[in-house]
Design an enzyme around this catalytic site. Structure first.
Site, PDB file in Angstrom:
ATOM      1  CG  HIS A   1      -3.129  16.936  12.600  1.00 16.51           C
ATOM      2  ND1 HIS A   1      -2.353  18.038  12.335  1.00 16.51           N
ATOM      3  CD2 HIS A   1      -4.137  17.380  13.373  1.00 16.51           C
ATOM      4  CE1 HIS A   1      -2.863  19.103  12.926  1.00 16.51           C
ATOM      5  NE2 HIS A   1      -3.956  18.724  13.563  1.00 16.51           N
TER       6      HIS A   1
ATOM      7  CD  GLU B   1       0.044  16.847   9.933  1.00 13.60           C
ATOM      8  OE1 GLU B   1      -0.816  16.306   9.215  1.00 13.60           O
ATOM      9  OE2 GLU B   1      -0.221  17.710  10.781  1.00 13.60           O
TER      10      GLU B   1
ATOM     11  CB  CYS C   1      -6.075  20.378  11.335  1.00 10.38           C
ATOM     12  SG  CYS C   1      -6.982  20.454  12.873  1.00 10.38           S
TER      13      CYS C   1
HETATM   14  N1  GLN Z   1      -8.329  24.441  16.643  1.00 11.12           N
HETATM   15  C1  GLN Z   1      -7.476  24.893  15.594  1.00 11.12           C
HETATM   16  C2  GLN Z   1      -8.093  26.061  14.821  1.00 11.12           C
HETATM   17  O1  GLN Z   1      -9.192  26.416  15.053  1.00 11.12           O
HETATM   18  C3  GLN Z   1      -7.145  23.777  14.633  1.00 11.12           C
HETATM   19  C4  GLN Z   1      -6.373  22.698  15.349  1.00 11.12           C
HETATM   20  C5  GLN Z   1      -5.365  21.987  14.533  1.00 11.12           C
HETATM   21  O2  GLN Z   1      -4.929  22.428  13.475  1.00 11.12           O
HETATM   22  N2  GLN Z   1      -4.928  20.876  15.057  1.00 11.12           N
HETATM   23  O3  GLN Z   1      -7.468  26.606  14.001  1.00 11.12           O
END
Ligand code: GLN
Length: 198
Positions: A169, A171, A79
């Site tokens: 994610h 994890e 992410c």
């Molecule tokens: N929206 C976050 C970003 O732009 C990422 C979200 C996340 O890691 N769950 O960094």
């Protein structure tokens, strides 16, 4: 085998727990000197990419991380971690580590779909749960980037050499197969290095 987990902000503890369950040693990378510790792979967790990027600069860790990865250190970004690795962010001027030849869009799913869960096919694994939280997706991949998964025609998982990027994610799900896939790459890199030394 020892994995360094970037622990500046975000969901790093969840990665530690999965590695512990898999019997793999890990430690938290919180400051520049932690990067001197021997490690065979790095995890960059989800969180807020702008915050992680800012802290990496303030703590003078960005360039060292970048050269470690460019020198072949396996890395797994989930992410925000994937955003940190991307060499282009469609809706942000600032590139962070930038070692992965992908263009990502942050917060790409809009408000209603801010968070969702699905089960989809992942290359080399099969069907796997995917949890998205204000997630990015990958708009474009460069040469040599392998697409591992897509959801509704949007790319959500890629591999580029020994770098993995995931929009979701793993994890947060009770399924360790993606971590195992990363650890297989780490093992292969260790073996390659050993045979290069011999
Ligand atoms: N929206 C976050 C970003 O732009 C990422 C979200 C996340 O890691 N769950 O960094």
């Amino acid at each position: 085998m020892r994995i360094g987990i970037l622990a500046l902000q975000g969901a790093f503890i969840e990665h530690e727990k999965i590695l512990e369950k898999l019997g793999v040693e890990s430690f938290e990378i919180r400051q520049k000197k932690d990067m001197d510790r021997p490690m065979d792979g790095i995890i960059i967790p989800g969180g807020e990419s702008t915050v992680i990027g800012k802290l990496l600069r303030e703590l003078d860790m960005l360039e060292s991380l970048k050269s470690m990865i460019n020198n072949g250190m396996p890395v797994f970004g989930t992410c925000a971690g994937m955003i940190i690795l991307a060499n282009k962010i469609e809706n942000d001027e600032k590139v962070h580590i930038g070692t992965m030849d992908i263009t990502v869009r942050r917060n790409a799913y809009g408000r209603q779909l801010g968070s969702f869960r699905t089960v989809q096919e992942m290359k080399g694994i099969g069907k796997i749960p995917m949890t998205f939280i204000r997630a990015p997706y990958i708009e474009k991949v460069g040469k040599g980037v392998e697409v591992l998964a897509a959801v509704d025609d949007r790319i959500v998982a890629v591999k580029y050499g020994t770098q993995f990027g995931l929009a979701f994610h793993p994890e947060l799900d009770q399924d360790n197969r993606i971590h195992e896939m990363f650890l297989d790459t780490v093992k292969a890199a260790i073996q390659n290095n050993e045979s290069a030394i011999k």
